[in-house]
Scaffold this motif. Structure first.
Motif, PDB file in Angstrom:
ATOM      1  N   PHE A  75     -23.143 -42.153 -18.460  1.00 17.61           N
ATOM      2  CA  PHE A  75     -24.034 -41.503 -19.413  1.00 17.61           C
ATOM      3  C   PHE A  75     -23.206 -40.839 -20.514  1.00 17.61           C
ATOM      4  O   PHE A  75     -22.037 -40.516 -20.330  1.00 17.61           O
ATOM      5  CB  PHE A  75     -24.871 -40.437 -18.709  1.00 17.61           C
ATOM      6  CG  PHE A  75     -26.191 -40.932 -18.197  1.00 17.61           C
ATOM      7  CD1 PHE A  75     -27.294 -40.099 -18.183  1.00 17.61           C
ATOM      8  CD2 PHE A  75     -26.345 -42.222 -17.727  1.00 17.61           C
ATOM      9  CE1 PHE A  75     -28.515 -40.542 -17.709  1.00 17.61           C
ATOM     10  CE2 PHE A  75     -27.550 -42.677 -17.249  1.00 17.61           C
ATOM     11  CZ  PHE A  75     -28.642 -41.836 -17.242  1.00 17.61           C
ATOM     12  N   ALA A  76     -23.833 -40.598 -21.639  1.00 19.32           N
ATOM     13  CA  ALA A  76     -23.151 -39.907 -22.737  1.00 19.32           C
ATOM     14  C   ALA A  76     -23.112 -38.411 -22.439  1.00 19.32           C
ATOM     15  O   ALA A  76     -24.156 -37.777 -22.312  1.00 19.32           O
ATOM     16  CB  ALA A  76     -23.882 -40.151 -24.046  1.00 19.32           C
ATOM     17  N   PRO A  77     -21.926 -37.822 -22.322  1.00 16.39           N
ATOM     18  CA  PRO A  77     -21.856 -36.369 -22.120  1.00 16.39           C
ATOM     19  C   PRO A  77     -22.269 -35.626 -23.384  1.00 16.39           C
ATOM     20  O   PRO A  77     -22.081 -36.117 -24.500  1.00 16.39           O
ATOM     21  CB  PRO A  77     -20.371 -36.129 -21.802  1.00 16.39           C
ATOM     22  CG  PRO A  77     -19.658 -37.282 -22.428  1.00 16.39           C
ATOM     23  CD  PRO A  77     -20.594 -38.446 -22.375  1.00 16.39           C
ATOM     24  N   ALA A  93     -16.317 -33.079 -19.307  1.00 11.23           N
ATOM     25  CA  ALA A  93     -17.457 -33.563 -20.088  1.00 11.23           C
ATOM     26  C   ALA A  93     -18.643 -33.747 -19.154  1.00 11.23           C
ATOM     27  O   ALA A  93     -18.536 -34.432 -18.137  1.00 11.23           O
ATOM     28  CB  ALA A  93     -17.102 -34.881 -20.767  1.00 11.23           C
ATOM     29  N   ALA A  94     -19.777 -33.144 -19.508  1.00 14.12           N
ATOM     30  CA  ALA A  94     -20.939 -33.131 -18.622  1.00 14.12           C
ATOM     31  C   ALA A  94     -22.206 -33.573 -19.346  1.00 14.12           C
ATOM     32  O   ALA A  94     -22.343 -33.386 -20.555  1.00 14.12           O
ATOM     33  CB  ALA A  94     -21.142 -31.725 -18.042  1.00 14.12           C
ATOM     34  N   VAL A  95     -23.121 -34.155 -18.582  1.00 17.87           N
ATOM     35  CA  VAL A  95     -24.437 -34.506 -19.112  1.00 17.87           C
ATOM     36  C   VAL A  95     -25.293 -33.255 -19.243  1.00 17.87           C
ATOM     37  O   VAL A  95     -26.077 -33.115 -20.183  1.00 17.87           O
ATOM     38  CB  VAL A  95     -25.115 -35.552 -18.209  1.00 17.87           C
ATOM     39  CG1 VAL A  95     -26.545 -35.829 -18.653  1.00 17.87           C
ATOM     40  CG2 VAL A  95     -24.307 -36.848 -18.210  1.00 17.87           C
ATOM     41  N   ALA A 100     -27.099 -42.516 -23.379  1.00 19.71           N
ATOM     42  CA  ALA A 100     -27.368 -41.078 -23.493  1.00 19.71           C
ATOM     43  C   ALA A 100     -28.626 -40.684 -22.739  1.00 19.71           C
ATOM     44  O   ALA A 100     -28.710 -39.622 -22.149  1.00 19.71           O
ATOM     45  CB  ALA A 100     -27.503 -40.683 -24.962  1.00 19.71           C
ATOM     46  N   THR A 101     -29.624 -41.561 -22.809  1.00 13.18           N
ATOM     47  CA  THR A 101     -30.866 -41.302 -22.076  1.00 13.18           C
ATOM     48  C   THR A 101     -31.224 -42.588 -21.375  1.00 13.18           C
ATOM     49  O   THR A 101     -30.504 -43.579 -21.431  1.00 13.18           O
ATOM     50  CB  THR A 101     -32.010 -40.898 -23.024  1.00 13.18           C
ATOM     51  OG1 THR A 101     -32.355 -42.044 -23.817  1.00 13.18           O
ATOM     52  CG2 THR A 101     -31.609 -39.752 -23.919  1.00 13.18           C
ATOM     53  N   ALA A 102     -32.371 -42.573 -20.720  1.00 13.33           N
ATOM     54  CA  ALA A 102     -32.816 -43.781 -20.029  1.00 13.33           C
ATOM     55  C   ALA A 102     -33.439 -44.784 -20.985  1.00 13.33           C
ATOM     56  O   ALA A 102     -33.777 -45.886 -20.598  1.00 13.33           O
ATOM     57  CB  ALA A 102     -33.814 -43.401 -18.944  1.00 13.33           C
ATOM     58  N   ASP A 103     -33.645 -44.405 -22.230  1.00 12.33           N
ATOM     59  CA  ASP A 103     -34.335 -45.298 -23.168  1.00 12.33           C
ATOM     60  C   ASP A 103     -33.492 -46.519 -23.487  1.00 12.33           C
ATOM     61  O   ASP A 103     -32.298 -46.429 -23.665  1.00 12.33           O
ATOM     62  CB  ASP A 103     -34.654 -44.542 -24.464  1.00 12.33           C
ATOM     63  CG  ASP A 103     -35.581 -43.360 -24.202  1.00 12.33           C
ATOM     64  OD1 ASP A 103     -36.397 -43.492 -23.285  1.00 12.33           O
ATOM     65  OD2 ASP A 103     -35.475 -42.330 -24.898  1.00 12.33           O
TER      66      ASP A 103
END
Length: 537
Positions: free
Chosen positions: A397-399, A445-447, A534-537
């Motif tokens: 995922f994008a942090p 780096a965190a979501v 970045a998201t589930a989209d």
């Protein structure tokens, strides 16, 4: 030990056919951990169910083991629970409920064949539920919907189904319908058997399965009157206006069978568990990076989807959770790690139920095996025997949150380095490094920001190296290359920097906000700046 499969292929296929490997996904506080316990309770895997917020002597949930989870009443790690039901082996892979740990949930969804989407009757489709559903759609995971907390005041059942269809773009097909409005649950009626109503008597604190009795349609009409009539009318309305249940449409993600109930009081949970047996797909062929698929009956292959350290603080060990994708896993067998081509021996293998472990000698497709102290393994690794198998890597995922970590006590630098490496390998956070800061000041780096709380807690209590976190102002990350890194370094933008993700040496360009990113892209349109998930989209 010989790697030649000692169990006939027909037996492997038979065992795979009775496996059901699934996860429960939800927005925080929708009741996910409670439902997890209730499902295991109905399968008699445990003798009494817990609640996340333990009160009045009621114990905490079995699947939550970390001290931080118990303190806050949330699930931030995932555990694998295995139990039998109706002659089937159920593998329930628990997921974090909190949105800050969505990356861990994404990895878990790579290891299951079906998901139960838990919806709060009062709150409906919340943000995290929508994101997780979209991840399921992206991964091709069929979804069963359970509308929870029907014993409390909530929204109208027809409105909830309409939201599922319009917001998620999937057709809800009721399998179980509530008798009585939310907060006035009189019982449940099955779509396939409207000649009877199931009535439930709550057990104090929901520690055991609710008592169930069956009423005929005549008894239900006599005792429940308008509530029974309304339930039948609503159910008929929904079924007559929709496509009805179709197994192929379910597995293709076009429809979602819907159930109603109350996990805390164990109402409707057995019907849901039966549906997992009847509707959820068994393990099937798994696509590989070369475009082919690994068939279930072929030699052993498995996917490492999670690594967790110190589940047993007394032993300070490390567990790699492996989903068996094909063939038979036998303890002690030599397997090959696809990424390196090197072999390793699986001498120490367990199934894990919360903090409790059982040695596993044999596992079949769909099962989850915990390999103890397999130090070479990383999240996303493929293990195999015989003909090479390599499954697609698990994307990161994008942090959106970044902080520089430093040890409070420089004399504990060895423990600091070991802790940072461990958390990176587990995927608790992404660890970024740069020549400018050096190894003693890696960037976490965190979501979501709560991941930093877990880092602080574990560094102090597990690795004996308390740390400080100096938060950075960056909010966006993009994948770049050496040429892009050079351009970012020369740019007049002060709020941008390129760091290396330590796990795979990918270069990440960090920007303060979308305006800085857009300005740089306008000035340097040819520079590689590739978005992450970045998201589930």
């Amino acid at each position: 030990m010989s790697n030649e499969q000692s169990i006939p292929v027909l037996q492997v296929l038979g065992e795979a056919g009775r496996r059901r490997t699934f996860a429960v996904i939800s927005h925080p506080d929708a009741g996910k951990s409670t439902l997890t316990e209730a499902l295991a309770l109905h399968a008699r895997a445990i003798t009494s169910a817990g609640a996340v917020h333990a009160k009045g002597g009621r114990r905490g949930v079995t699947s939550d083991w970390m001290e931080l989870e118990r303190e806050r009443g949330i699930s931030v790690t995932s555990a694998a629970l295995q139990f039998e039901h109706r002659g089937h082996m159920m593998n329930l892979v628990d997921t974090p409920g909190h949105a800050d740990f969505s990356e861990d949930t994404y990895r878990v969804l790579a290891a299951v064949d079906c998901a139960i989407m838990l919806v709060d009757a009062a709150k409906g489709l919340e943000e995290q539920t929508r994101k997780l559903f979209a991840v399921c759609r992206h991964r091709g995971v069929p979804v069963i919907t359970f509308i929870n907390k029907w014993d409390r005041r909530g929204r109208n059942a027809l409105t909830l189904l309409e939201d599922i269809e319009t917001i998620l773009g999937i057709t809800p097909v009721p399998v179980v319908w509530p008798v009585g409005d939310a907060g006035n649950l009189r019982g449940l009626v099955e779509a396939g058997n409207t000649d009877q109503m199931l009535r439930y008597t709550k057990v104090p604190a929901g520690t055991h399965a609710a008592l169930e009795e069956t009423l005929s349609a005549e008894q239900a009409q006599e005792q429940e009157g308008e509530d029974w009539s309304n339930a039948l009318e609503e159910l008929e309305l929904v079924l007559s206006s929709g496509p009805g249940y179709d197994q192929e449409a379910f597995e293709a993600g076009q429809i979602s069978p819907v159930f109603f109930g109350a996990a805390l009081t164990n109402i409707g949970v057995k019907l849901l568990l039966d549906a997992v047996v009847d509707l959820a797909p068994a393990p099937g062929p798994r696509p590989m990076v070369n475009g082919n698929a690994r068939e279930v009956g072929e030699d052993f292959s498995g996917l490492v989807f999670k690594i967790q350290a110190n589940m047993d603080p007394a032993h300070r060990d490390r567990i790699a959770f492996v989903r068996v994708c094909s063939g038979v896993f036998e303890r002690g067998m030599n397997v090959t790690r696809a990424a390196s081509g090197r072999s390793l021996t699986t001498k120490y293998a367990h199934t894990v139920f919360g903090a409790e472990r059982t040695v596993v000698d044999t596992a079949f497709p769909g099962d989850v095996v915990g390999l103890i102290n397999a130090a070479a393994l990383r999240v996303g690794d493929t293990l195999y025997v015989g003909k090479k198998a390599e499954f697609p890597p698990l994307p990161a995922f994008a942090p959106e949150y970044f902080a520089v970590a430093r040890p409070k006590d420089i004399s504990r630098s060895k423990q600091f380095r070991r802790g940072v490496s461990q958390l990176d390998e587990e995927g608790v956070v992404q660890v970024l490094v740069s020549d400018r800061r050096g190894d003693q000041a890696p960037v976490m780096a965190a979501v979501g920001p709560m991941q930093f709380d877990v880092v602080l807690h574990r560094m102090e209590h597990e690795f004996s190296s308390p740390i400080t976190l100096d938060h950075l102002s960056y909010r966006l990350a993009r994948v770049t290359d050496p040429a892009g890194a050079a351009e970012v370094g020369k740019s007049r933008l002060t709020d941008a920097e390129v760091l290396t993700r330590r796990s795979d040496n990918v270069l990440l360009a960090l920007f303060g906000d979308k305006w800085h990113l857009n300005a740089f892209q306008r000035a340097k349109p040819d520079v590689l700046l590739e978005p992450l998930i970045a998201t589930a989209d």
